[in-house]
Enzyme design. Structure first.
Site, PDB file in Angstrom:
ATOM      1  N   ASP A 560       0.845  -1.186   0.000  1.00 22.59           N
ATOM      2  CA  ASP A 560       0.000   0.000   0.000  1.00 22.59           C
ATOM      3  C   ASP A 560       0.890   1.250   0.000  1.00 22.59           C
ATOM      4  O   ASP A 560       1.870   1.318   0.728  1.00 22.59           O
ATOM      5  CB  ASP A 560      -0.898  -0.004   1.245  1.00 22.59           C
ATOM      6  CG  ASP A 560      -1.818   1.198   1.282  1.00 22.59           C
ATOM      7  OD1 ASP A 560      -2.574   1.389   0.311  1.00 22.59           O
ATOM      8  OD2 ASP A 560      -1.770   1.947   2.270  1.00 22.59           O
ATOM      9  N   HIS A 563       4.832   4.091  -3.269  1.00 23.80           N
ATOM     10  CA  HIS A 563       5.624   5.243  -3.692  1.00 23.80           C
ATOM     11  C   HIS A 563       5.999   6.160  -2.527  1.00 23.80           C
ATOM     12  O   HIS A 563       6.956   6.912  -2.624  1.00 23.80           O
ATOM     13  CB  HIS A 563       4.863   6.052  -4.750  1.00 23.80           C
ATOM     14  CG  HIS A 563       3.478   6.413  -4.325  1.00 23.80           C
ATOM     15  ND1 HIS A 563       2.457   5.487  -4.344  1.00 23.80           N
ATOM     16  CD2 HIS A 563       2.950   7.558  -3.837  1.00 23.80           C
ATOM     17  CE1 HIS A 563       1.347   6.063  -3.899  1.00 23.80           C
ATOM     18  NE2 HIS A 563       1.629   7.310  -3.578  1.00 23.80           N
ATOM     19  N   ASP A 686     -10.727   0.618  -5.287  1.00 25.40           N
ATOM     20  CA  ASP A 686     -10.841   2.030  -4.912  1.00 25.40           C
ATOM     21  C   ASP A 686     -11.135   2.929  -6.111  1.00 25.40           C
ATOM     22  O   ASP A 686     -10.843   4.109  -6.095  1.00 25.40           O
ATOM     23  CB  ASP A 686      -9.582   2.506  -4.170  1.00 25.40           C
ATOM     24  CG  ASP A 686      -8.303   2.101  -4.874  1.00 25.40           C
ATOM     25  OD1 ASP A 686      -8.370   1.656  -6.031  1.00 25.40           O
ATOM     26  OD2 ASP A 686      -7.228   2.235  -4.255  1.00 25.40           O
TER      27      ASP A 686
END
Length: 1561
Positions: A560, A563, A686
């Protein structure tokens, strides 16, 4: 004894460049093991590459059975070896990101002084990513076979009852992996991603904790055939997590992140202001932008102005002025490195006379502490000792209050002015940040309160204040009471648009929290790891424990917010996970904003798949692009892997770390350019579903298109069921409902979603992934996308027609043309359309259900759908009347002509080694090469090379001609190349290749070619029936197999040095095959047909132009002796010796019919080759006794034709012929060429036909030639009447050319030694000198040696001129060797040219070592180009480096190419230059280290030639280039001596004791 089992070993070749970087297209190394066996990575490093100088390769690939440790590197010493490629084979047993780098001492520039060892350096770290080997139900599951299903666990219901139902429904639909959002105990927000306790499982779902999880995973894998994938959340924790109260140091607070103090103050003040809006008569429920603007005015006045945030930016002038003056008075002064700038001494005058603003610039640059980051108020300060240095520069040193020097007050006053100037840009920085703060607050409030597409939060109150707080303030209780109370405010996590993923947005180098740039998650506290475990030991250990727990149960991780996870932290945690589960599948979403940044994360973390989503497409065209990106390689793609049979031993013997004793069948794979593997989702958990974002009917075509891709694919609960909207994972409370969880899932249509079709799609997707269907054709036509995915070998496939459904597409069929599947049969698996009730009533009813998440009413209906016509050579598919948006049709396809008993790929690529096994090297000349002129010559003008429409003629008729084009097509998979189109249009190339070999095999002497002809015919016949769109692929496979078999057969017939040598030496060696063959018009004899050596192709291929005495014997040592082709060398020596006349051999042989004797150097090159032959070939001295029929009479200059009875009437031994050559030169010669005149040479003047050759017996040096002829290799005659250069040589080189003197001396020394040993019967010669009737060879050699340096050397210092025969007035360069001695134009003696290294190579003892090395170093700087040596010093007025033979201008120097040897860079002298350099460099070096450097200097200088031979379609090295390696259109593109002289270099290198290099014994 039982036979040994054949071990199939997958080997990936990883060549390293000279700088240690991987020579892999794109630089990304991603390896996918095809089995459970370890794969081998084989590093290939050139034996004297720069990285071999004190070089080591370091890898963190563990040995078998050892644990992987990222920081633990194994060392492999790089033992230098000029003639070999170092190969280091390392098995990789696990998966993940493995690293390597090299350390070495950089190679210094070539210098006459021995350089000291340079400081060791290391390359950057490079990564090898290995895909995990996943297994399900005891079968390996390739990543491209994964069908992943996302679940939000809190909506699953009761465990185990509801969970089991859902899992059964998921499994029945053909999914094979389930992705769970975090299953941990959730925080106060109830978001799965806001985890309360990372080590505790959700107590509502799993009351028995870990025991339930264990049962769940066992049930999934054993009962339902499902692997488990979970999210791991590493960069934040729930804001109410108990453990952060105990350990506030794990977050960003004012102690761990003092730079956030100003951001915290601002955040607190904004919250306070938010609570007092009503008191300040400001709106608490926003209805307009005007109301918001009034609030913003209040923010400026009540918050920004009061906070005085500027104090965080600027210096405290009073404080800093006092400190600086104190340091000045106490002598605490530090002058900055580099002084104060300015051109004067130390910049003192410049800085003293500068303005305060300029002096402030100096301080800003050199004298501000804490400039890069904020901290407490007035954290930034002037460095007192550097400010004191500034005062000293202005006022001098402080000498006491009573002295005449400047006093404290004056200096302080001046410094205050300077510090005011220093603060100016700091105030500007503050102003800029405040403007950004106000902009960010305004935009965020406007979005959440007013914007139509925003959440419209409603009243501003305590629950929903004006801003979303950037900090969690921990509760005050007995746990937190023990901490510093300031430390209880912890930064929340969030994200920033387009931020640099490698910069911590809450770190000291970022002001994002102060500038309010973060879109914050108020329920998540950002975790602060620091740069190492010691910075936050509890956090590192706690999260490692969490990660290991996840790896214990789950096959894969979805990282999750990958980045924004610090990359070094992710590396550490993944290492922990892989120790628990080595074959861990890792996927992630990366929002780095750049593909380059994506690659950094992917390489270092070993990410298996990046999540990509079809729902991101805004139209059919974009969806087609996404499918194309993840679909696989184009249909008919070329095969690039090589299969090496068990009969080929592993190179260089035992490889590192591999089990011996078992025969190995190596599958050699080149590492291909690879995009990052995708996990391609039809929809993620999502993002919005088709019913929201497109048209609900698109659920079916969108899913079908994704399933056809050659990557891991995925979906989410609710997609197949057609949920009306995205499920809110934070606020939603209803539970999943799915019709597939309560009934058997049958393939086909039905009500309640697309599950029945999904089952079929997933089954097909898994089958295609497991079996390697990796070729795809995607076609976009209006509203339609078609996908055809096939197996590259069996050619079986699946074909999909998808009619997409985007808003506005209506209900019609749209425009779709019939599909023609050439050569393909198809079976219709079904056509279906999706109908969905999207009425408001239906939506309301579904959304009104308070307990269950349900899909919209829907139905998948079977369609007649398509019409399928099967014709003889194609299947035509047409869409029928009813095929509306939301419809798909699915077909199974196969190609009957590709069905072969052993598999077509296997058949066409087998048996070649045997078919080519009986060919000799001359046969291979025909099979592989033959330029147009040679081909026409051997076919009576009937057959030339093949001409490809749109591309042009091949350079060779043989296989190399095809391969030169195909190798780049295959490398780039360029199916649009004209050759591919030509093959799709017809089978003419197959007919040409087979026909050519069949015709020649019927001729005498070529019978052995019948086997390769039959092999090619059989293979081509096997592929003739396949559809034309596949023909390029199979043609490439057959051609490559044949080419490699022929190439390998060629190498097998050469000597060991070539067979075991580097690729470059092998490529050079094959030039000997290319240049040596039967040519009817150019045999070595008038009446006997033998193979002859061409000077170059295609310019020197046939008739009189093919065979040149000089070229043959410059090239022969390399092309023949250096490759083990002794018989061919012998034949050429005998043939040219047979035509000796005037003590010379002809320059142009013309098969002995019309030899021309105008080259003074050819005889000396032949004598050198004879000498080399006797030394290299076993029993080579026997050649001297060989009896040779003479074309002309011995010691008689009479010319007669070859059919004259006198021709070949006499015989001499080679020994006699050698003696005759020396005797004729010793006696002196004067003759006019036979048949002199325009018919012999239309360019030459009458004087040029006259040859006068004599010895100067005071020095022993031979002189010859005149200004009207050009008797050495620099033989360009002026041809332009317009420029008045006709008959005037460009480079007459009369007198004594240095290379002739060297070759002459070498011959004398050799013969003297042979005579002394009783192996040559003649002691010497009689002379033309009345004072010296006879001279022995030894005395003649000594005479030359005693005079050589005096005659040829031009001393470095003029004071030494008296010791040498020089004319100081003419000297242009010193420290060189003259090119000529006593030529017709004195200045030409002193020209620097690349001929002296020839003499150095063959006669090194003529040269003073120091002089030689200096001259070579100078030539290295002045003459050496990227590939060739400049033929004239660029500083010479006659230097003209661009050769254009067709230019007919007024330019005397260049017209008609007269400057052929006046500057252009010729390649063959490079070989002699490098041989001489190696020879003299090694002479002065001591010990392994220094000797290795000599070889490395040579390697560095071969770079251009290596690149050139790879790039050359002629598979050779060109004759010459223009200046600095520029292309020369008039150069022969492959020249015999260009390759031969470099083989000589490798042959020389092989004679040195290689063990000396490594220091080993």
């Amino acid at each position: 004894m039982a036979p040994k089992t054949m071990v199939s070993n997958e080997v990936y070749l990883l060549p390293l460049k000279d700088d240690g970087s991987p020579d892999v297209p794109g630089g990304y190394i991603y390896l996918t093991p095809k089995s459970s066996a370890p794969i081998t990575i084989r590093f290939e490093i050139e034996g004297t590459s720069s990285i071999c100088r004190h070089g080591s390769l370091w890898v963190n690939i563990p040995k078998e059975g050892e644990e992987y440790r990222r920081e633990k590197f194994r060392e492999f010493r790089l033992e230098p070896d000029f003639n070999r490629t170092i190969e280091i084979s390392i098995p990789i047993h696990g998966a993940g990101a493995f690293a390597f780098y090299t350390t070495y001492a950089p190679l210094p520039d070539l210098s006459e002084a021995i350089s000291k060892t340079t400081t060791p350096t290391r390359t950057e770290t490079y990564y090898i990513d290995v895909a995990p080997r996943l297994t399900l139900e005891e079968r390996q599951m390739p990543l491209a076979a994964l069908s992943i299903f996302s679940l939000i666990s809190k909506f699953m219901g009761e465990y185990p009852s509801d969970w089991e139902k859902h899992l059964r429904g998921i499994s029945e639909r053909g999914y094979n992996m389930v992705h769970f959002t975090p299953l941990q105990q959730r925080g106060a927000s109830n978001s799965p991603y806001s985890i309360y306790d990372q080590l505790a499982w959700d107590p509502e779902c799993f009351p028995n904790g870990e025991a339930d999880i264990k049962k769940l995973i066992i049930s999934m894998e054993n009962k339902h055939g499902l692997l488990g994938l979970t999210d791991v959340v590493w960069n934040h924790t729930a804001h109410n997590s108990q453990w952060i109260q105990e350990h506030p140091e794990v977050g960003y607070n004012v102690s761990t992140a003092p730079h956030l103090r100003s951001a915290l103050e601002l955040d607190t003040a904004l919250l306070e202001f938010s609570s007092k809006l009503a008191e300040n008569d400001l709106a608490t429920t926003l209805t307009s932008v005007d109301e918001l603007l009034k609030i913003m005015d209040g923010v400026k006045e009540k918050v920004i102005a009061k906070l005085q945030l500027w104090e965080y930016y600027v210096l405290d002038i009073e404080r800093d002025a006092d400190a600086a003056v104190k340091a000045w008075t106490e002598g605490d002064i530090t002058f900055p490195e580099g002084g104060f700038g300015g051109s004067d001494f130390g910049g003192l005058e410049t800085i003293k006379n500068s303005t305060p603003a300029q002096q402030a610039q100096f301080l800003l640059k050199c004298g501000i502490l804490n400039k890069e980051q904020l901290g407490k108020r007035y954290h930034r300060r002037a460095n007192p000792s550097i400010a004191a240095a500034l005062l000293t520069a202005i006022y001098g040193r402080f000498e006491g209050d009573d002295s005449d020097s400047a006093d404290r007050g004056a200096t302080r006053s001046q410094l205050v002015k300077i510090l005011d100037e220093v603060n100016l840009p700091l105030y500007q920085e503050y102003d800029k940040d405040v403007a950004e703060i106000l902009e960010q607050v305004f935009n965020r409030v406007k979005y959440v309160r007013l914007d139509e597409h925003g959440p419209k939060l409603g009243p501003i109150d305590e629950k929903n204040p004006l801003i979303e707080s950037y900090f969690t303030r921990l509760p005050k209780n007995s746990i937190t009471a023990k901490h510093n109370q300031e430390d209880l405010a912890l930064a929340n996590n969030g994200w920033i648009w387009a931020a640099n993923a490698l910069v911590d947005n809450a770190g000291p180098l970022s002001k994002a929290y102060l500038r309010r740039e973060v879109i914050v998650w108020g329920d998540c506290v950002k975790l602060r790891y620091g740069s190492k475990r010691e910075d936050s030991p509890f956090l590192w250990d706690f999260m490692a424990k969490y990660t290991r727990l996840m790896a214990k149960y789950f096959t894969g991780f979805r990282i999750d917010n990958c980045h924004s996870t610090p990359i070094h932290v992710a590396e550490f945690l993944l290492d922990e996970a892989r120790r628990v589960r080595p074959n861990l599948f890792i996927c992630a979403e990366l929002f780095t904003g750049s593909e380059e940044m994506d690659y950094i994360f992917v390489k270092r973390l070993g990410i298996s798949s990046l999540i990509r989503e079809a729902m991101q497409a805004w139209g059919t065209g974009e969806l087609s692009r996404l499918v194309h990106r993840h679909g696989g390689r184009p249909i008919g793609s070329f095969e690039v892997d090589e299969l090496t049979g068990a009969d080929k031993s592993i190179p260089n013997g035992q490889t590192n770390g591999q089990v011996s004793g078992q025969p190995k069948r190596e599958i050699i794979r080149k590492i291909k350019q690879t995009p990052v593997h995708a996990l391609f989702m039809d929809c993620t958990h999502d993002n919005e579903v088709p019913a929201q974002k497109r048209d609900a009917r698109d659920t079916l075509p969108n899913a079908a298109l994704v399933s056809m891709c050659a990557s891991a694919t995925g979906s989410v609960m609710g997609y197949d069921e057609i949920y009306p909207k995205l499920v809110d994972l934070v606020h939603e409370t209803r539970l999943y409902e799915s019709p597939y969880s309560s009934k058997q899932v049958e393939v086909g249509g039905g009500e309640g979603g697309i599950g029945g079709i999904k089952k079929l799609l997933n089954q097909i997707h898994e089958l295609m992934g497991k079996d390697g269907y990796d070729e795809t054709h995607i076609h976009h036509e209006d509203q339609y996308i078609t996908v055809h995915r096939v197996h590259p070998e069996s050619r079986k496939g699946y074909f999909l027609i998808a009619h997409t459904a985007f808003p506005g597409y209506g209900n019609g069929n749209g425009g779709f043309n019939p599909v023609h599947l050439t050569g393909t049969k198809a079976q219709h698996l079904g056509s279906w359309m999706l109908e969905v009730d999207v009425s408001e009533k239906a939506k309301k009813e579904v959304l009104a259900d308070k307990k269950k998440l349900r899909g919209l009413p829907s139905k998948v209906i079977d369609l007649p759908g398509v019409r399928m016509e099967t014709k003889q050579d194609e299947t035509v598919i047409t869409v029928r009347d009813k095929f509306p948006p939301g419809s798909i049709a699915l077909f199974e396809t196969w190609i009957p002509s590709a069905e072969h008993a052993s598999g077509l790929d296997t058949y066409v690529s087998s048996g070649a080694k045997e078919a080519f096994s009986k060919l000799d090297l001359v046969d291979l000349n025909f099979v592989l090469y033959r330029c147009e002129a040679e081909e026409l010559d051997s076919s009576e003008g009937k057959d030339g090379v093949y001409d490809i429409p749109g591309h042009g003629k091949l350079v060779y008729a043989g296989l190399q001609g095809w391969w030169s084009v195909l190798k780049n097509i295959i490398r780039d998979n360029n199916l649009a190349h004209p050759l591919c189109q030509h093959l799709r249009n017809g089978q003419w190339p197959l007919d040409y290749i087979v026909g050519r070999l069949e015709r020649i095999s019927k001729k005498a002497g070529y019978e052995r070619l019948s086997k390769p002809a039959a092999w090619l015919k059989d293979r081509f016949d096997a592929i003739r029936k396949i559809p034309s769109f596949l023909l390029p692929r199979y043609f490439g496979l057959v051609l490559r197999t044949a080419y490699q078999a022929a190439w390998n057969r060629g190498l097998d017939l050469m000597n060991e040095n070539v067979r075991k040598g580097q690729w470059f030496l092998q490529s050079l060696a094959m030039v000997s095959v290319q240049q040596t063959g039967f040519v009817k018009s150019a045999s070595l004899y008038p009446k006997k047909a033998v193979p002859s050596l061409a000077a170059g192709l295609p310019h020197f291929a046939v008739e009189w132009a093919r065979c040149w005495g000089r070229d043959v014997f410059i090239a022969a040592r390399g092309l023949f002796l250096g490759t083990g082709r002794y018989a061919e060398c012998r034949e050429h020596i005998l043939a040219f010796s047979s035509v000796l006349k005037h003590g010379m051999i002809p320059n142009l042989l013309s098969s002995g019919n019309a030899p021309r004797y105008n080259s003074r150097d050819s005889i000396w090159f032949m004598l050198q080759t004879i000498q080399d032959y006797t030394k290299i070939v076993p029993n080579g001295l026997e050649l001297l006794k060989e009896k040779i029929p003479r074309r002309f009479l011995p010691y008689d200059d009479t010319y007669f034709d070859s059919d004259d009875p006198r021709a070949y009437s006499k015989t001499s031994t080679l020994e006699d012929i050698i003696q005759e050559a020396l005797q004729r030169h010793a006696s002196g010669m004067s003759y006019r060429e036979a048949n002199a005149g325009p018919n012999l040479d239309m360019q030459m003047s009458s004087e040029g036909f006259q040859q006068d050759i004599k010895v100067d017996w005071t020095t022993g040096i031979i002189f010859g030639g005149n200004q009207a002829n050009c008797g050495t290799w620099m033989d360009k005659m002026g041809e332009s009447e317009r420029a008045h250069s006709k008959g005037i040589p460009g480079t007459p080189r009369d007198g004594a050319a240095i290379e002739i003197t060297g070759l002459h001396y070498s011959t004398l020394a050799w013969l003297a030694k042979l005579h002394q040993e009783g192996k040559y019967k003649y002691a010497g010669v009689s002379t033309s000198d009345p004072n010296r009737k006879v001279i022995t060879f030894g005395d003649w050699a000594k005479l030359i040696k005693d005079n050589f340096e005096r005659c040829y050397y031009v001393p470095l210092q003029s004071k030494d001129d008296k010791n040498y025969d020089v004319n100081p007035k003419i000297i242009n360069r010193r420290g060189i060797y003259k090119d000529l001695y006593k030529s017709g134009k004195e200045y030409e003696d002193y020209q620097l040219r690349a001929n002296f290294p020839i003499a150095m190579t063959v006669a090194p003892d003529l040269f003073d070592d120091a002089h030689a090395l200096h001259a070579l170093s100078l030539a290295d700087k002045v003459l050496r180009g990227p590939t060739g040596m400049a033929t004239l010093d660029p500083a010479d007025l006659n230097y003209h480096p661009y050769y254009n033979n067709s230019e007919d201008s007024d330019n005397f120097a260049t017209s008609k190419g007269r400057n052929y040897h006046q500057g252009p860079e010729w390649l063959w002298p490079t070989g002699f230059f490098l041989r001489a350099l190696l020879k003299f460099d090694l002479k002065r070096r001591q010990g392994p280290e220094q000797k290795t450097e000599a070889f490395q200097q040579i390697t560095r200088r071969l770079k251009g030639c290596k690149e050139a031979i790879v790039a050359s379609e002629w598979a050779g090295l060109t004759e010459l280039t223009n200046k600095n390696g520029e292309y020369c259109g008039d150069s022969s593109p492959t020249q015999a001596w260009s390759a031969g002289c470099l083989i000589d270099l490798y042959h020389d290198a092989a004679q040195y004791d290689v063990s000396q290099l490594s220091g080993s014994k």
